[in-house]
Design an enzyme around this catalytic site. Structure first.
Site, PDB file in Angstrom:
ATOM      1  N   HIS A 157       7.883  -0.111  13.887  1.00 33.19           N
ATOM      2  CA  HIS A 157       7.768  -1.560  13.740  1.00 33.19           C
ATOM      3  C   HIS A 157       9.036  -2.080  13.067  1.00 33.19           C
ATOM      4  O   HIS A 157       9.885  -1.295  12.633  1.00 33.19           O
ATOM      5  CB  HIS A 157       6.515  -1.946  12.960  1.00 33.19           C
ATOM      6  CG  HIS A 157       6.503  -1.506  11.535  1.00 33.19           C
ATOM      7  ND1 HIS A 157       6.494  -0.177  11.161  1.00 33.19           N
ATOM      8  CD2 HIS A 157       6.518  -2.214  10.365  1.00 33.19           C
ATOM      9  CE1 HIS A 157       6.480  -0.092   9.839  1.00 33.19           C
ATOM     10  NE2 HIS A 157       6.512  -1.308   9.338  1.00 33.19           N
ATOM     11  N   HIS A 213      -1.290  -3.340  12.094  1.00 40.01           N
ATOM     12  CA  HIS A 213      -0.439  -3.717  10.972  1.00 40.01           C
ATOM     13  C   HIS A 213      -0.165  -5.219  11.053  1.00 40.01           C
ATOM     14  O   HIS A 213      -0.577  -5.881  12.006  1.00 40.01           O
ATOM     15  CB  HIS A 213       0.863  -2.908  11.028  1.00 40.01           C
ATOM     16  CG  HIS A 213       1.654  -2.922   9.764  1.00 40.01           C
ATOM     17  ND1 HIS A 213       1.085  -2.735   8.522  1.00 40.01           N
ATOM     18  CD2 HIS A 213       2.994  -3.107   9.533  1.00 40.01           C
ATOM     19  CE1 HIS A 213       2.024  -2.784   7.598  1.00 40.01           C
ATOM     20  NE2 HIS A 213       3.183  -3.018   8.182  1.00 40.01           N
ATOM     21  N   HIS A 245       9.665  -3.889  10.250  1.00 30.12           N
ATOM     22  CA  HIS A 245       9.837  -4.148   8.823  1.00 30.12           C
ATOM     23  C   HIS A 245      11.090  -3.438   8.319  1.00 30.12           C
ATOM     24  O   HIS A 245      11.424  -2.335   8.768  1.00 30.12           O
ATOM     25  CB  HIS A 245       8.602  -3.706   8.045  1.00 30.12           C
ATOM     26  CG  HIS A 245       7.503  -4.716   8.073  1.00 30.12           C
ATOM     27  ND1 HIS A 245       6.180  -4.410   7.844  1.00 30.12           N
ATOM     28  CD2 HIS A 245       7.532  -6.065   8.300  1.00 30.12           C
ATOM     29  CE1 HIS A 245       5.443  -5.509   7.932  1.00 30.12           C
ATOM     30  NE2 HIS A 245       6.238  -6.515   8.205  1.00 30.12           N
ATOM     31  N   ASP A 291       3.086   2.649   9.459  1.00 30.21           N
ATOM     32  CA  ASP A 291       2.290   1.590   8.837  1.00 30.21           C
ATOM     33  C   ASP A 291       1.112   1.118   9.694  1.00 30.21           C
ATOM     34  O   ASP A 291       1.295   0.586  10.793  1.00 30.21           O
ATOM     35  CB  ASP A 291       3.188   0.400   8.522  1.00 30.21           C
ATOM     36  CG  ASP A 291       4.260   0.750   7.505  1.00 30.21           C
ATOM     37  OD1 ASP A 291       4.538   1.945   7.330  1.00 30.21           O
ATOM     38  OD2 ASP A 291       4.821  -0.176   6.890  1.00 30.21           O
ATOM     39  N   ASP A 312      12.118  -1.721   5.768  1.00 28.26           N
ATOM     40  CA  ASP A 312      12.184  -0.350   5.236  1.00 28.26           C
ATOM     41  C   ASP A 312      12.113   0.705   6.331  1.00 28.26           C
ATOM     42  O   ASP A 312      12.263   1.898   6.048  1.00 28.26           O
ATOM     43  CB  ASP A 312      11.085  -0.119   4.197  1.00 28.26           C
ATOM     44  CG  ASP A 312       9.685  -0.369   4.719  1.00 28.26           C
ATOM     45  OD1 ASP A 312       9.480  -1.383   5.407  1.00 28.26           O
ATOM     46  OD2 ASP A 312       8.776   0.443   4.427  1.00 28.26           O
ATOM     47  N   HIS A 313      11.930   0.263   7.567  1.00 34.99           N
ATOM     48  CA  HIS A 313      11.874   1.197   8.698  1.00 34.99           C
ATOM     49  C   HIS A 313      13.053   1.044   9.660  1.00 34.99           C
ATOM     50  O   HIS A 313      13.212   1.879  10.559  1.00 34.99           O
ATOM     51  CB  HIS A 313      10.566   1.020   9.464  1.00 34.99           C
ATOM     52  CG  HIS A 313       9.360   1.383   8.657  1.00 34.99           C
ATOM     53  ND1 HIS A 313       8.685   2.573   8.806  1.00 34.99           N
ATOM     54  CD2 HIS A 313       8.718   0.710   7.658  1.00 34.99           C
ATOM     55  CE1 HIS A 313       7.677   2.621   7.943  1.00 34.99           C
ATOM     56  NE2 HIS A 313       7.685   1.506   7.241  1.00 34.99           N
ATOM     57  N   HIS A 363       5.222   7.998   3.455  1.00 37.22           N
ATOM     58  CA  HIS A 363       5.145   6.566   3.151  1.00 37.22           C
ATOM     59  C   HIS A 363       4.356   6.364   1.857  1.00 37.22           C
ATOM     60  O   HIS A 363       3.346   5.682   1.818  1.00 37.22           O
ATOM     61  CB  HIS A 363       4.518   5.804   4.324  1.00 37.22           C
ATOM     62  CG  HIS A 363       4.858   4.338   4.340  1.00 37.22           C
ATOM     63  ND1 HIS A 363       4.049   3.396   3.753  1.00 37.22           N
ATOM     64  CD2 HIS A 363       5.912   3.654   4.868  1.00 37.22           C
ATOM     65  CE1 HIS A 363       4.585   2.192   3.929  1.00 37.22           C
ATOM     66  NE2 HIS A 363       5.722   2.330   4.601  1.00 37.22           N
TER      67      HIS A 363
END
Length: 309
Positions: free
Chosen positions: A63, A141, A65, A212, A67-68, A270
């Site tokens: 996804h 998510h 976001h 996530d 942090d990914h 995670h």
């Protein structure tokens, strides 16, 4: 086949954990490395391993976001700078191509290799070659998020040497062809079908990556009978309501999936920054009460994925 954790933190890095990235090393099988999510500073983590950026041929993004994905532009740039990088394919939700191209354009970065983008929209097969197939399914998510199931195709059985000896097959190319299941012709004109000289076909390995999400039916479908399940474990069991409210999972959610879907090994990743030291190990201990083959993943941990049987 080997799995290595380059980043195991949730949301932001901690002193001991970088943000999300998992490497699947297929060096013996394909001479390739596949990355699953590329959090900030992934390229720095790679410097601490034996991974060569040019070996990375496929990147799977769960996804969008930060942090990914914030490590993507830097990694792509360094891969180009080091040279010898062949084509690269990035699989991810809508928006990942725009993010990468905008980052490269604004920073005036030019990569020396072609990048192909595959937009994840529906559940199903997203990649296949003669050795592997990769499937994806939508998770639950706050933004579109996808899990991945990597399936190694069945391997030929072992060559039945006692049976081979009966026909005096010489060492060399003919023996290799027989082992590959091909039909060969001996010097006397006799034909042998390689399939008759192989033992029972061996099942390939299955690796499932779940980032996530809160619990959803699709996780089970992706994880069914996996040899390795990498599952987000942002919170402990006591924080279940909060975890699900924020569209995340607990260590117990991960353990239940592993148990109910007959997984061989579960790796928790995670991890929220609140769980450091002993608190982190408690996630592992808690999950093991439900599924004993659980391990808390730490940055740079590396594990071989063995064949069954």
């Amino acid at each position: 086949m080997e799995i290595q954790f380059l980043g195991t933190s949730a949301g932001q890095p901690s002193k001991s954990r970088n943000v999300s990235c998992t490497a699947l090393k297929l060096l013996d099988e394909l001479n390739e490395v596949w990355l699953f999510d590329v959090g900030e500073a992934t390229q720095h983590q790679i410097l601490k391993t034996n991974i060569r950026p040019r070996k990375v041929t496929r990147i799977f993004i769960s996804h969008t976001h930060g942090d990914h994905i914030f490590g993507l532009p830097g990694f792509l740039s360094s891969r180009s700078f080091q040279g010898d990088g062949g084509p690269l394919t990035i699989y991810g939700p809508a928006g990942i191509e725009q993010f990468v191209q905008t980052s490269l354009k604004v920073s005036r970065t030019r990569v020396s290799y072609p990048i192909k983008y595959v937009v994840l929209k529906e559940d199903g097969l997203i990649f296949e070659n003669n050795l592997f197939a990769v499937y994806t399914a939508r998770l639950d998510h706050r933004v579109p998020s996808f899990g991945f199931r990597v399936v190694e195709k069945p391997r030929p059985g072992e060559l039945l040497m006692d049976k081979v000896a009966e026909y005096n097959v010489p060492n060399g190319p003919l023996l290799g062809q027989l082992k590959a299941g091909k039909t060969i012709t001996l010097s006397d004109g006799q034909k042998l079908d390689g399939r008759d000289f192989l033992g029972k076909e061996r099942p390939g390995r299955v690796v499932t990556i779940i980032y996530d999400t809160r619990p959803t039916e699709n996780i089970g479908k992706l994880a069914d009978h996996a040899d390795v399940l990498v599952h987000e474990s942002t919170f402990n069991g006591d924080e279940e309501k909060m975890a699900h409210r924020y569209f995340h999972s607990t260590c117990l959610d991960a353990a239940r999936i592993a148990r109910d879907r007959h997984v061989r090994k579960l790796y928790l990743t995670h991890i929220s920054a609140r769980y450091t030291g002993k608190a982190g190990k408690e996630l592992e201990h808690e999950a093991r009460k439900i599924f004993k083959h659980t391990r808390l993943a730490n940055d740079l941990d590396s594990f071989e994925i063995t064949l069954r049987g």
